[in-house]
Structure formats: structure tokens, C-alpha cells
Motif scaffolding. Structure first.
Motif, PDB file in Angstrom:
ATOM      1  N   LYS A  22       0.845  -1.220   0.000  1.00 27.20           N
ATOM      2  CA  LYS A  22       0.000   0.000   0.000  1.00 27.20           C
ATOM      3  C   LYS A  22       0.873   1.260   0.000  1.00 27.20           C
ATOM      4  O   LYS A  22       0.630   2.185  -0.773  1.00 27.20           O
ATOM      5  N   ARG A  94      -4.363   9.867   4.413  1.00 30.97           N
ATOM      6  CA  ARG A  94      -3.146  10.656   4.594  1.00 30.97           C
ATOM      7  C   ARG A  94      -2.435  10.864   3.251  1.00 30.97           C
ATOM      8  O   ARG A  94      -1.811  11.897   2.994  1.00 30.97           O
ATOM      9  N   ARG A 123      -0.120  14.744  12.984  1.00 30.21           N
ATOM     10  CA  ARG A 123       0.632  14.360  11.782  1.00 30.21           C
ATOM     11  C   ARG A 123       0.796  15.594  10.896  1.00 30.21           C
ATOM     12  O   ARG A 123       0.161  15.722   9.845  1.00 30.21           O
ATOM     13  N   PRO A 124       1.666  16.503  11.324  1.00 30.43           N
ATOM     14  CA  PRO A 124       1.846  17.744  10.550  1.00 30.43           C
ATOM     15  C   PRO A 124       2.478  17.465   9.186  1.00 30.43           C
ATOM     16  O   PRO A 124       2.996  16.372   8.948  1.00 30.43           O
ATOM     17  N   VAL A 125       2.433  18.475   8.306  1.00 33.02           N
ATOM     18  CA  VAL A 125       3.054  18.338   6.976  1.00 33.02           C
ATOM     19  C   VAL A 125       4.127  19.421   6.791  1.00 33.02           C
ATOM     20  O   VAL A 125       4.466  19.786   5.678  1.00 33.02           O
ATOM     21  N   ASP A 126       4.651  19.923   7.922  1.00 35.45           N
ATOM     22  CA  ASP A 126       5.579  21.059   7.845  1.00 35.45           C
ATOM     23  C   ASP A 126       6.835  20.729   7.034  1.00 35.45           C
ATOM     24  O   ASP A 126       7.378  21.608   6.353  1.00 35.45           O
ATOM     25  N   ILE A 127       7.303  19.501   7.078  1.00 32.09           N
ATOM     26  CA  ILE A 127       8.562  19.182   6.364  1.00 32.09           C
ATOM     27  C   ILE A 127       8.303  19.160   4.848  1.00 32.09           C
ATOM     28  O   ILE A 127       9.127  19.642   4.066  1.00 32.09           O
ATOM     29  N   ARG A 162      14.083  17.862   8.923  1.00 32.27           N
ATOM     30  CA  ARG A 162      14.361  17.947  10.369  1.00 32.27           C
ATOM     31  C   ARG A 162      14.175  16.577  11.036  1.00 32.27           C
ATOM     32  O   ARG A 162      14.686  16.328  12.116  1.00 32.27           O
ATOM     33  N   SER A 165      11.131  11.914   7.634  1.00 30.26           N
ATOM     34  CA  SER A 165       9.738  11.611   7.299  1.00 30.26           C
ATOM     35  C   SER A 165       9.665  10.865   5.966  1.00 30.26           C
ATOM     36  O   SER A 165      10.222  11.318   4.960  1.00 30.26           O
ATOM     37  N   VAL A 166       8.934   9.741   5.991  1.00 30.16           N
ATOM     38  CA  VAL A 166       8.752   8.950   4.766  1.00 30.16           C
ATOM     39  C   VAL A 166       8.006   9.778   3.728  1.00 30.16           C
ATOM     40  O   VAL A 166       8.437   9.932   2.585  1.00 30.16           O
ATOM     41  N   GLY A 167       6.864  10.342   4.156  1.00 27.58           N
ATOM     42  CA  GLY A 167       6.032  11.083   3.220  1.00 27.58           C
ATOM     43  C   GLY A 167       6.744  12.305   2.659  1.00 27.58           C
ATOM     44  O   GLY A 167       6.691  12.574   1.452  1.00 27.58           O
ATOM     45  N   ASP A 310       4.301   0.445  12.117  1.00 28.09           N
ATOM     46  CA  ASP A 310       3.061  -0.215  11.693  1.00 28.09           C
ATOM     47  C   ASP A 310       2.950  -1.634  12.248  1.00 28.09           C
ATOM     48  O   ASP A 310       1.857  -2.204  12.250  1.00 28.09           O
ATOM     49  N   LEU A 332       7.515   7.242  16.780  1.00 30.95           N
ATOM     50  CA  LEU A 332       7.005   8.058  15.676  1.00 30.95           C
ATOM     51  C   LEU A 332       5.609   8.620  15.924  1.00 30.95           C
ATOM     52  O   LEU A 332       5.315   9.745  15.533  1.00 30.95           O
ATOM     53  N   ARG A 376      -3.906  -0.436  11.518  1.00 27.52           N
ATOM     54  CA  ARG A 376      -3.059  -1.503  12.095  1.00 27.52           C
ATOM     55  C   ARG A 376      -3.595  -1.972  13.439  1.00 27.52           C
ATOM     56  O   ARG A 376      -3.415  -3.128  13.812  1.00 27.52           O
TER      57      ARG A 376
END
Ligand code: EPU
Length: 427
Positions: A22, A94, A123-127, A162, A165-167, A310, A332, A376
């Protein structure tokens, strides 16, 4: 709403092969927006998040069709693409965040309402945003939506994440392929799915080196073509089958997924007393149901190659009946163990303390009616129910099918007694 009935105490036997991962397929589908030729992804499971991705692709003007197990996309001209991601699709998963970079590159602007996904904590998206800003994107935050615009092409940059992050690594890989010049990503995530995205992009003509290490170098502005591509197998699904046989007992072979992809989980199973026989691209797992598993485990879930977050709830499900107290800490996600309530309803003694789950061990699990709190966590309750006495009812408000096409059918194929019932939605 679906409910799944699971009658515990049946040992498992047989061979199973996980479908494509996935967490590879979802970013790959977004990345096809960068491709100027058709792409075809093989062995894509019929997941709710894949359905959402197909709807999202369609909503932004792209074309994707399923041919049996394969998913194929057609190239779209920039003039036919829209940068507005509908709120109901953004909120459904996500992975809507993976559309930021491709739409920004192709359309010149993208608006993403708050991305959804499992409620695992903040789960911020700042990066993602900081990296895109470093490439020249203008970031506008308005309530819970973000709009990105570019006036000229994105520019290659030297950017340090920083945290790995995978995403965000995937977002910046995609953006860097379209940017002018060279991008260096430092502190990048090294997960196998990041390498898979890099392999896919390279197969389409991108030039990327260092994927799988913390420093990735991307030469941008290549024209991307198309590809017939087989994503890597789902290592979390493989770990789920492993957890199932550890909880229920029996002997199963998981094939088509290199053991290296989930070696930390296999080591955990060995430490518990599950016998593992490694083959080149498969593993056989044996657990004598008459013998208690060994607890006393201290697990620390973190970024690759550490124990995967996970798989933390799955490990917890295995440890509930094991001899000896165990602790699992998730570095995480702040709310990884929402499934603890369901474990307790089955008679387990466990306690969430911040990011840690403490498990007393030695439980005699009893069937119960429980609710999947997230993807999960839902799979973990399924696993616990395989070990419990009696028939459990797992209420699943749509979580498990986000990541497993049909977990009940997979485990029934191995001999578990379980079935899915669809209940009409109460109004
Ligand atoms: N983070 C930030 N800022 C960011 C991005 C991440 O603070 O801009 C934080 C997150 O809040 C989290 C940590 O960094 O605490 C790790 O998040 P990461 O970005 O690595 O995770 P993700 O990309 O949101 C993917 C998987 C997850 C998996 C994690 C970790 C997908 C769609 N999701 O999430 O999978 O747990 O990596 O390996 O690829 C699942 O499959 O059920 C699932 C949740």
C-alpha cells in the motif's frame, strides 16, 4: 459498516503471498501525474485507499483504469489538470499529501484541505511544505487547508529534513524530478517504499542516486516517460500474517516478499519462540500452539531499519498471552496503541503510558466485541481474536480495508475461522 467474526483457537497452515505494498502504490499513483506516457502498476490490491486515489486522480483530471490486478494511468496535459483536491478525498486518507508535489509541478498551484488517515496523533506536513518552499513554492495556510503556488519552475536545492519523514522524502523526491538543477535531500527516510518510489521514477527517466541512504541526490528537469512497474510487496501485510501464526499457532510460508523487508519483525517472532526458516524470497514460520510464547520483550518502534511502527500493534497482539511482561515504545506516533482498549476487553492486562504500551503477559484471551480504532490497530485486534477462546466480533468502520484488500479471506485461506458481515448503516 462491516463486522468480522473470528473464532479463535484454529491453527494456521498454508502459503500466502502479500500483494503490492500500500505505502508504495499510493505515492506511485500520485507520481504517475509527472509521467508523459502511460504507466501500469502490477498486482495492486483492491484497497479502500487505492479507490480513494483513483477517485482523486479522476477529480484532478487524470485517467486511471484497473485491468484485473493491474492499474494503468494515461498521460494528461497540464491544461487538463486541476490543482484543487476535493476535501472529502483529502480527508479520506493521509496519502492525499502525495498530490502536493505533482500538481504543483504540473499545474503551477495546488490546494490541499486537511489530509486524513489514521488518528495516530499529530501528523503535521511542515517538512513537506518547508522542502517545497526551499524549492521556490509560495505556501499559503488558510484554516486547515494549504495552497502552494509557483511562479516559475521549482529550483533544485540542498535541503535537510528535520526528521526522516517517509512522506516528506517522497514529496521532495517527486518535486526534485521537476525542479531545475540538482537537489540534495539530507536526513532523508530510508524505508524500502522510498527506494521503490525512486526506482519507479528512475524507470521513467529520472536521475536519482542514494535512495535508501540519508542523502539522496536528484538531477531535475528530466522528461519522465512511462513504465510497466511491479511495486515491492507489502512488508506490513507479511508481518500481519506472521503475527497471525504466532498468535494462533501452526505453520505458514509467506512467499514473494524478501525477509529482509521485515527482518526486525521476524527477529521479534524468533525472540518470542516462533521458529523461522528463511528461504531466498520467502520465510516459513512454525509455532507449536501447545507451548507458551516468550514475553519479556522491549521493543522500540522507529524509522527504518528499526522495528516498524506499523508492526507495533501486531507485536502487542502476539505478546498478550506470552509469558512475561513486555513494553513497546513508539517513537514516531503518539497514539499508536488505541487498540489497547480492545485488548483489555478480551481480558488482556495492558496499559498505555504516553507512547508506551505495557503488557503484563500471560493472559488467557476471551472472545469479545471490539472496535477497530485504526488500520493496524484493527489488524492487531484481528490477530488477538485468533488466539482468544470463542467467537469475537470486530466492528470495523472501514479501517482494515484501507490497507488489506480482504484480511479475513487471507487468513481464512490459511485455516482461520473468520467471516465478514456487512451491516446496513444505521441512520
Ligand atoms: N512528521 C512531521 N512533519 C512532517 C511529516 C512527518 O512532524 O511534515 C512526523 C509525523 O507526525 C510522525 C513522523 O514524522 O510523527 C513520521 O511520519 P512520516 O512522515 O514518516 O509518516 P507518513 O509518511 O505520514 C508513512 C506511512 C505510515 C507509516 C509511516 C512511518 C504512508 C501512506 N503511510 O506515513 O503508514 O506508519 O510512514 O513508517 O506511506 C499505515 O500504513 O497504516 C501507516 C500509518
Amino acid at each position: 459498516m462491516q463486522t468480522i467474526t473470528i473464532t479463535g483457537g484454529q491453527t494456521l497452515r498454508g502459503t500466502i503471498r502479500p500483494a503490492a505494498a500500500k505505502n508504495s502504490v499510493l505515492p506511485l499513483l500520485a507520481a504517475t501525474l509527472l509521467c508523459g506516457e502511460p504507466c501500469c502498476l502490477h498486482s495492486v490490491p483492491d484497497l479502500a485507499d487505492v479507490d480513494t486515489s483513483l477517485a482523486l486522480l479522476q477529480a484532478v483530471g487524470a485517467k486511471a483504469v484497473r485491468h484485473g490486478p493491474d492499474l494503468c494511468t494515461l498521460p494528461v496535459s497540464a491544461a487538463d489538470l486541476f490543482g484543487e483536491i476535493p476535501p472529502h478525498l483529502a480527508g479520506a486518507m493521509r496519502s492525499s499529501v502525495f498530490y502536493l508535489a505533482p500538481l504543483l509541478c504540473r499545474v503551477g498551484m495546488v490546494r490541499l484541505p486537511l489530509p486524513g488517515g489514521c488518528r495516530l496523533g499529530p501528523r503535521p506536513v511542515d517538512i513537506h511544505l518547508a522542502g517545497l518552499a526551499a524549492m521556490g513554492a509560495r505556501v499559503e495556510l488558510e484554516g486547515e487547508a494549504v495552497t502552494l503556488r509557483r511562479t516559475g519552475p521549482l529550483q533544485g536545492t540542498d535541503f535537510t529534513l528535520r526528521l526522516p519523514s517517509v512522506g516528506a522524502t517522497m514529496t521532495l523526491l517527486m518535486a526534485a524530478c521537476c525542479a531545475m538543477g540538482t537537489t540534495v535531500l539530507r536526513g532523508a527516510a530510508c524505508e524500502p517504499e522510498v527506494c521503490d518510489l525512486a526506482r519507479f521514477l528512475c524507470a521513467c527517466g529520472a536521475q536519482i542516486t542514494g535512495a535508501g541512504t540519508p542523502v539522496i541526490v536528484i538531477q531535475g528537469r528530466r522528461t519522465l516517460g512511462g513504465v510497466l512497474y511491479t511495486p515491492i510487496p507489502d512488508r506490513i501485510a507479511a508481518a500481519t500474517y506472521g503475527a497471525a501464526v504466532a498468535a494462533a499457532g501452526g505453520e505458514i510460508t509467506i512467499e514473494g516478499c524478501t525477509p529482509a523487508y521485515y527482518q526486525a519483525f521476524l527477529q521479534f517472532l524468533r525472540d518470542c519462540g516462533v521458529q523461522t526458516v528463511l528461504h531466498e524470497n520467502a520465510v516459513t514460520l512454525l509455532r507449536d500452539p501447545q507451548k507458551k510464547l516468550r514475553g519479556g520483550q522491549q521493543l522500540y518502534a522507529n524509522a527504518w531499519p528499526a522495528f516498524a511502527t506499523d508492526t507495533a500493534p501486531l507485536a502487542a497482539a502476539v505478546l498478550l498471552e506470552a509469558e512475561g511482561a513486555s513494553e513497546i515504545y513508539d517513537h514516531l506516533f503518539a497514539n499508536r496503541f488505541a487498540c489497547a482498549e480492545g485488548f483489555a476487553a478480551m481480558g488482556a492486562s495492558c496499559r498505555v503510558k504516553g507512547r508506551m504500551l505495557q503488557i503484563t503477559g500471560g493472559a488467557m484471551l476471551q472472545a469479545a466485541e471490539v472496535k477497530a480504532p485504526d488500520l493496524r490497530g484493527g489488524a492487531a485486534l484481528f490477530v488477538a481474536a485468533l488466539a482468544a477462546r470463542g467467537t469475537s466480533v470486530l466492528q470495523d468502520p472501514g479501517h482494515i480495508r484501507r490497507g488489506y484488500a480482504d484480511l479475513a479471506a487471507d487468513l481464512a485461506q490459511l485455516g482461520a475461522r473468520c467471516a465478514v458481515q456487512c451491516q446496513p448503516v444505521r441512520r
